[in-house]
Scaffold this motif. Structure first.
Motif, PDB file in Angstrom:
ATOM      1  N   ASP A  78      -3.193  11.232   5.051  1.00  0.00           N
ATOM      2  CA  ASP A  78      -4.305  11.427   4.110  1.00  0.00           C
ATOM      3  C   ASP A  78      -5.631  10.917   4.680  1.00  0.00           C
ATOM      4  O   ASP A  78      -6.697  11.233   4.160  1.00  0.00           O
ATOM      5  CB  ASP A  78      -4.013  10.733   2.775  1.00  0.00           C
ATOM      6  CG  ASP A  78      -2.917  11.447   1.992  1.00  0.00           C
ATOM      7  OD1 ASP A  78      -2.364  12.442   2.504  1.00  0.00           O
ATOM      8  OD2 ASP A  78      -2.597  11.014   0.863  1.00  0.00           O
ATOM      9  N   ASP A  79      -5.555  10.103   5.738  1.00  0.00           N
ATOM     10  CA  ASP A  79      -6.768   9.569   6.360  1.00  0.00           C
ATOM     11  C   ASP A  79      -7.057  10.411   7.617  1.00  0.00           C
ATOM     12  O   ASP A  79      -6.310  10.362   8.596  1.00  0.00           O
ATOM     13  CB  ASP A  79      -6.505   8.098   6.721  1.00  0.00           C
ATOM     14  CG  ASP A  79      -7.607   7.508   7.604  1.00  0.00           C
ATOM     15  OD1 ASP A  79      -8.588   8.226   7.897  1.00  0.00           O
ATOM     16  OD2 ASP A  79      -7.460   6.341   8.003  1.00  0.00           O
ATOM     17  N   PRO A  80      -8.148  11.213   7.584  1.00  0.00           N
ATOM     18  CA  PRO A  80      -8.397  12.147   8.691  1.00  0.00           C
ATOM     19  C   PRO A  80      -8.518  11.455  10.050  1.00  0.00           C
ATOM     20  O   PRO A  80      -8.137  12.013  11.074  1.00  0.00           O
ATOM     21  CB  PRO A  80      -9.712  12.829   8.312  1.00  0.00           C
ATOM     22  CG  PRO A  80      -9.941  12.528   6.878  1.00  0.00           C
ATOM     23  CD  PRO A  80      -9.168  11.309   6.524  1.00  0.00           C
ATOM     24  N   VAL A  81      -9.015  10.197  10.063  1.00  0.00           N
ATOM     25  CA  VAL A  81      -9.185   9.494  11.350  1.00  0.00           C
ATOM     26  C   VAL A  81      -7.812   9.123  11.913  1.00  0.00           C
ATOM     27  O   VAL A  81      -7.504   9.371  13.091  1.00  0.00           O
ATOM     28  CB  VAL A  81     -10.079   8.234  11.171  1.00  0.00           C
ATOM     29  CG1 VAL A  81     -10.186   7.466  12.481  1.00  0.00           C
ATOM     30  CG2 VAL A  81     -11.450   8.639  10.668  1.00  0.00           C
ATOM     31  N   ALA A  82      -6.951   8.562  11.051  1.00  0.00           N
ATOM     32  CA  ALA A  82      -5.593   8.198  11.502  1.00  0.00           C
ATOM     33  C   ALA A  82      -4.846   9.456  11.941  1.00  0.00           C
ATOM     34  O   ALA A  82      -4.175   9.471  12.984  1.00  0.00           O
ATOM     35  CB  ALA A  82      -4.840   7.500  10.365  1.00  0.00           C
ATOM     36  N   SER A  85      -0.439   7.159   4.296  1.00  0.00           N
ATOM     37  CA  SER A  85      -1.271   6.309   5.176  1.00  0.00           C
ATOM     38  C   SER A  85      -1.533   6.992   6.520  1.00  0.00           C
ATOM     39  O   SER A  85      -2.531   6.721   7.172  1.00  0.00           O
ATOM     40  CB  SER A  85      -0.595   4.954   5.408  1.00  0.00           C
ATOM     41  OG  SER A  85       0.688   5.157   5.967  1.00  0.00           O
ATOM     42  N   ASN A  86      -0.646   7.867   6.959  1.00  0.00           N
ATOM     43  CA  ASN A  86      -0.854   8.571   8.228  1.00  0.00           C
ATOM     44  C   ASN A  86      -1.587   9.888   8.056  1.00  0.00           C
ATOM     45  O   ASN A  86      -2.369  10.272   8.916  1.00  0.00           O
ATOM     46  CB  ASN A  86       0.499   8.871   8.899  1.00  0.00           C
ATOM     47  CG  ASN A  86       1.062   7.646   9.600  1.00  0.00           C
ATOM     48  OD1 ASN A  86       0.351   6.686   9.849  1.00  0.00           O
ATOM     49  ND2 ASN A  86       2.340   7.677   9.911  1.00  0.00           N
ATOM     50  N   THR A 104       0.836  -1.210   0.000  1.00  0.00           N
ATOM     51  CA  THR A 104       0.000   0.000   0.000  1.00  0.00           C
ATOM     52  C   THR A 104       0.867   1.255   0.000  1.00  0.00           C
ATOM     53  O   THR A 104       0.371   2.359  -0.202  1.00  0.00           O
ATOM     54  CB  THR A 104      -0.949   0.061   1.222  1.00  0.00           C
ATOM     55  OG1 THR A 104      -0.166   0.196   2.410  1.00  0.00           O
ATOM     56  CG2 THR A 104      -1.821  -1.174   1.323  1.00  0.00           C
TER      57      THR A 104
END
Ligand code: UD1
Length: 376
Positions: free
Chosen positions: A221-225, A218-219, A130
């Motif tokens: 671009d994902d608002p939750v992470a 991966s850290n 990924t």
């Protein structure tokens, strides 16, 4: 005429790798002609120009000026613009470094034209497809003729992928060549933070300060992470002040996700991206470094500073087995527990890996003279 090598750079982590290679290849005694091509993947002063100045990288002979775009468009654009350069220059080889989009794009153009591809920092594997960099690594290695590795484990990865060991050379780490050569010029933290309110206080705190970097898609671009990470890091900043040079991608995502308030504390000092010498000086004196960068895992190992890697894996296992790195993932509780362990004296001391001695670029040059010396 000496055989010509086109050396490629594109993005920030490439600059510290190419600097010692260009210097070694351009020694008057070396019978090779090294030309520098910049793809322009990174282009602004903070991400680009200041590294050329600080590291004494020669002005590129060619600048493709591609700029930012989606992965497909950026990679395709680099290929389109690099092909005529290769046709005009007719090099004996194309040398690429690292794992960014510029690396695979230029390697692919050269390989399809039957020109030898040289990959510096080959064989690193996270086994996490990924990550865009992992795709770039695997594919670049497959089409490379000469592969230079930074740690011995890389040979096993390459062998498993069918690459003959005769093409692989263990030479050490060119990024550490740059680190060692630059340490005497590292900027003192007090100077880098001179205009930051409260910095003088936390530079004097007995617990020291931490340095934070974040930019992996991966850290960030994902608002939750991203919210989880920033919440944990903001809590950590109450125990140790954090200096956070913010990558443009990350700054954009923090603003878009409405998370700026999490960093709104005098103990969490957000800065624009720093120059190499400023970053080196800050890391050298830090109590700990928290990062999702690949290069910083290696630099902290070379500096003997504890590093917590905010990812689930690393393609640089020697920084864990021999160095100061601990892979802690992105679970907030795990990050806080690992940081507290370091702050209470539990950080790894580590040792310097084999051949991370400041002479990797010389070893690369010796192999290239041997391999290409009669070509051209
Ligand atoms: C790239 C590399 C990554 C490396 C990182 C270091 C790939 C696949 N990724 O990721 O391996 O660790 O560089 O920074 O090649 N931007 C600027 N100024 C610039 C360049 C970029 O503001 O000079 C902004 C743009 O908004 C751009 C974003 O940063 O969209 C991301 O840049 P990009 O080169 O696409 O990827 P990085 O995340 O920097």
């Amino acid at each position: 005429m000496f055989p010509k090598i086109l050396c490629v750079v594109g993005a920030r982590p490439n600059f510290m790798k190419i600097a010692p290679i260009m210097a070694a290849l351009r020694q008057p005694s070396v019978p090779l002609a090294a030309r520098l091509v910049h793809t322009g993947q990174h282009y602004d002063v903070a991400m680009n120009q200041q590294f050329f100045q600080q590291l004494g990288i020669p002005t590129p002979d060619v600048d493709l000026e591609v700029g930012s775009a989606s992965h497909a468009v950026q990679t395709a654009e680099i290929m389109k613009r690099f092909e005529p350069v290769v046709d005009a220059e007719q090099p004996a080889a194309v040398l690429v470094v690292g794992d960014v989009n510029s690396t695979i794009a230029c390697a692919l153009v050269a390989a399809k034209k039957g020109i030898r591809v040289i990959h510096v920092e080959a064989g690193l594997r996270s086994y996490d497809r990924t990550m865009p960099e992992e795709i770039n690594r695997v594919l670049t290695d497959q089409i490379s003729d000469l592969l230079f590795i930074t740690e011995r484990a890389a040979l096993a990865h390459l062998t498993r992928e069918g690459i003959e060991s005769a093409r692989v050379h263990f030479v050490g780490n060119v990024m550490i060549d740059t680190l060692r050569a630059s340490l005497p010029r590292a900027t003192p933290p007090a100077q880098t933070l001179a205009t930051v309110p409260h910095a003088a206080e936390f530079l004097n705190e007995s617990c020291g300060y931490g340095v934070l970097t974040l930019h992996r898609p991966s850290n960030v671009d994902d608002p939750v992470a991203l919210a989880g990470l920033l919440t944990a890091l903001s809590e950590l900043s109450t125990e140790v002040p954090l200096v956070f040079p913010v990558h443009p991608r990350t700054r954009g995502m923090i603003e878009k996700a409405g998370l700026s308030a999490l960093l709104d504390s005098p103990r969490c000092c957000c800065l624009p991206p720093l120059g190499y010498l400023e970053m080196l000086g800050l890391m050298q004196r830090a109590r700990l470094v928290l990062t999702d960068s690949g290069g910083i895992q290696e630099e902290t190992t070379a500096l003997g500073v504890p590093c917590l890697t905010l990812r689930e894996n690393t393609e640089r296992p020697i920084t864990v087995t021999e160095g100061t790195n601990t892979v802690v993932g992105i679970d907030p509780e795990r990050i806080l527990a690992a940081a507290r362990e370091v702050l209470t004296g539990g950080g790894k001391a580590g040792r310097i890996p084999e051949c991370w001695d400041g002479h990797a670029a010389e070893r690369i040059t010796a192999v290239l003279v041997n391999e290409l010396g009669s070509a051209g």
